[in-house]
Design a protein around this motif. Structure first.
Motif: not given
Length: 298
Positions: A77, A81, A99-103, A111, A113
């Motif tokens: 992943l 990125e 990276f950061e993602r909201l799921v 969130r 990280t």
């Protein structure tokens, strides 16, 4: 009708008994009220405990699910990125280290990280070079003023092959203060307890300077950062050769540098204040077949 004195004397005990019964009834009602209030309070406590337990279980289930599905693919992943940013025209070093993602998982907004832990300065290497004082200086410098109080607590029996730090909780004095969870995550942006070489492809200039400043002399960190900018990360030997360091400094740094990732981390926390302050930090390090998982909850 006027009662004779004898009648009045006979009625007096009955009146006293009636007053006593009234007092007794009032006392019983008071006791019953207190018992009912206590039962209601205990019922409320049990309800709150059950709600907290359910929240904790859901958080742990979400974290465990994400650990299996995301952390196991962290390298893939992060590389994706980097490829995405490269396609957008980004060519400078270092490569993205996370990276950061909201799921949304089972109705819960989270969130995530994800980070390459080997892109951070290894506090175990700093400890071997300068002890707890060197670790404290490096962590304070990289953590910033909002971080929890820094208080390194190395494991007993640490040595060349035995890490002094295996948990980020050993670096800070955690007291469940407001905002402490986010401050801890930010403070760990440049340092790691993963006892692995520094990944030159992804380490920031700050991480390079932190590591080199703790084990080498002079401006070795600046020289390493400049050598990487000029010719890319390449191998550790190539970067050290371009940096032109003294052989003693190069010898100390050589085993601490690498061109590949070997440890990753995943931070899972509720997204937004409405979700409740129950962040979880999971750090898995795959070194010598061992996995480490830390779980902090606020």
């Amino acid at each position: 009708m006027i009662c004779p004195p004898a009648a009045r004397l006979r009625d007096a005990p009955a009146a006293r008994r009636g007053g006593f019964v009234l007092v007794l009834v009032l006392a019983l009602l008071t006791v019953c009220g207190l018992v009912a209030a206590g039962t209601a309070t205990r019922s409320m406590d049990l309800a709150l405990e059950a709600a907290a337990a359910e929240e904790d279980l859901q958080s742990r289930w979400a974290a465990a699910s994400l650990e299996r599905s995301v952390l196991g693919r962290a390298e893939e992943l992060i590389a994706a990125e980097a490829a995405r940013e490269s396609a957008g025209g980004r060519t400078a070093w270092p490569e993205p280290a996370g990276f950061e993602r909201l799921v949304t998982l089972n109705g819960r907004d989270l969130r995530l990280t994800v980070a390459d832990e080997s892109a951070k300065a290894n506090v175990n290497a700093l400890h071997r070079a300068g002890g707890s004082a060197a670790v404290a200086r490096a962590v304070r410098a990289s953590a910033g003023p909002s971080a929890p109080p820094v208080r390194p607590r190395p494991l007993p029996g640490a040595g060349p092959d035995v890490p002094a730090y295996e948990s980020p909780g050993q670096l800070f004095e955690l007291g469940r203060r407001p905002g402490e969870a986010a401050a801890l995550r930010a403070a760990l942006g440049e340092v790691t307890v993963a006892d692995v070489p520094l990944n030159l492809a992804r380490a920031s200039d700050g991480a390079l300077r932190t590591l080199a400043g703790g084990v080498a002399t002079g401006s070795a960190g600046d020289a390493l950062a400049a050598a990487r900018r000029e010719g890319g990360p390449g191998s550790a030997a190539a970067v050290l050769a371009r940096a032109g360091l003294r052989e003693s400094d190069a010898g100390r740094l050589r085993p601490l540098l690498s061109g590949a990732a070997s440890a990753w981390s995943l931070w899972v926390e509720p997204a937004g204040t409405a979700a409740g302050p129950r962040p979880l930090w999971l750090l898995r390090t795959r070194v010598g077949g061992r996995d480490y998982t830390d779980d902090f909850a606020w």
